[in-house]
Design a protein around this motif. Structure first.
Motif, PDB file in Angstrom:
ATOM      1  N   THR A   1       1.191  -1.626   0.285  1.00  0.00           N
ATOM      2  CA  THR A   1      -0.273   0.271  -0.221  1.00  0.00           C
ATOM      3  C   THR A   1       0.801   0.762  -0.303  1.00  0.00           C
ATOM      4  OG1 THR A   1      -0.137   0.409   3.210  1.00  0.00           O
ATOM      5  CG2 THR A   1      -1.613  -1.076   0.489  1.00  0.00           C
ATOM      6  N   GLY A   2       0.313   2.285  -0.755  1.00  0.00           N
ATOM      7  CA  GLY A   2       0.791   3.453  -1.087  1.00  0.00           C
ATOM      8  C   GLY A   2       0.233   4.673   0.335  1.00  0.00           C
ATOM      9  N   LEU A   3       0.638   5.979  -0.282  1.00  0.00           N
ATOM     10  CA  LEU A   3       0.113   7.077   0.761  1.00  0.00           C
ATOM     11  C   LEU A   3      -1.179   7.588   0.166  1.00  0.00           C
ATOM     12  CD1 LEU A   3       0.743   9.709   2.571  1.00  0.00           C
ATOM     13  CD2 LEU A   3       0.958  11.061   0.157  1.00  0.00           C
ATOM     14  N   LEU A   4      -2.061   7.059  -0.806  1.00  0.00           N
ATOM     15  CA  LEU A   4      -3.685   7.217  -1.949  1.00  0.00           C
ATOM     16  C   LEU A   4      -4.176   6.540  -0.270  1.00  0.00           C
ATOM     17  CD1 LEU A   4      -5.072   8.451  -3.149  1.00  0.00           C
ATOM     18  CD2 LEU A   4      -4.556   6.520  -5.224  1.00  0.00           C
ATOM     19  N   GLU A   5      -3.920   4.755  -0.327  1.00  0.00           N
ATOM     20  CA  GLU A   5      -4.468   4.006   0.782  1.00  0.00           C
ATOM     21  C   GLU A   5      -4.708   4.647   2.050  1.00  0.00           C
ATOM     22  OE1 GLU A   5      -2.560   2.838  -1.796  1.00  0.00           O
ATOM     23  OE2 GLU A   5      -3.733   1.885  -3.381  1.00  0.00           O
ATOM     24  N   GLY A   6      -3.745   5.194   2.064  1.00  0.00           N
ATOM     25  CA  GLY A   6      -3.492   5.811   3.863  1.00  0.00           C
ATOM     26  C   GLY A   6      -4.497   7.142   4.669  1.00  0.00           C
ATOM     27  N   VAL A   7      -4.087   7.844   2.956  1.00  0.00           N
ATOM     28  CA  VAL A   7      -4.813   9.302   2.871  1.00  0.00           C
ATOM     29  C   VAL A   7      -6.457   8.857   2.954  1.00  0.00           C
ATOM     30  CG1 VAL A   7      -5.658  11.266   2.485  1.00  0.00           C
ATOM     31  CG2 VAL A   7      -3.169  10.208   2.394  1.00  0.00           C
ATOM     32  N   LEU A   8      -6.859   7.927   2.332  1.00  0.00           N
ATOM     33  CA  LEU A   8      -8.654   8.094   1.774  1.00  0.00           C
ATOM     34  C   LEU A   8      -8.811   6.950   3.092  1.00  0.00           C
ATOM     35  CD1 LEU A   8      -8.315   6.513  -1.242  1.00  0.00           C
ATOM     36  CD2 LEU A   8      -9.605   7.856  -0.574  1.00  0.00           C
ATOM     37  N   ALA A   9      -7.752   6.371   3.488  1.00  0.00           N
ATOM     38  CA  ALA A   9      -8.486   5.910   5.043  1.00  0.00           C
ATOM     39  C   ALA A   9      -9.186   6.460   6.577  1.00  0.00           C
ATOM     40  CB  ALA A   9      -7.884   4.189   5.099  1.00  0.00           C
TER      41      ALA A   9
END
Length: 68
Positions: free
Chosen positions: A24-32
């Protein structure tokens, strides 16, 4: 429709973080994190304005219950 899309994207990010955290990357972390933070907002609460100017706190009458 936008709410449904947002929910699907949030679940995708959360499941991806839970199942394959090494990919996982930054995008998944920000969305979650963003979806979780929005879930904590008290959107059902409103500011209390108090009684309106000129309106009494009790309805007209002496406050005694009337006949049923």
């Amino acid at each position: 429709m936008a709410g449904l899309l947002g929910g699907v994207l949030w679940w995708w990010a959360v499941l991806r973080l839970a199942l394959v955290p090494e990919r996982t990357g930054l995008l998944e972390g920000v969305l979650a994190a963003g979806g979780w933070g929005l879930g904590l907002l008290p959107v059902h609460a409103t500011a209390y304005a108090g009684p309106r100017r000129g309106a009494s706190a009790m309805p007209p009458g002496d406050g005694a219950p009337g006949p049923r």
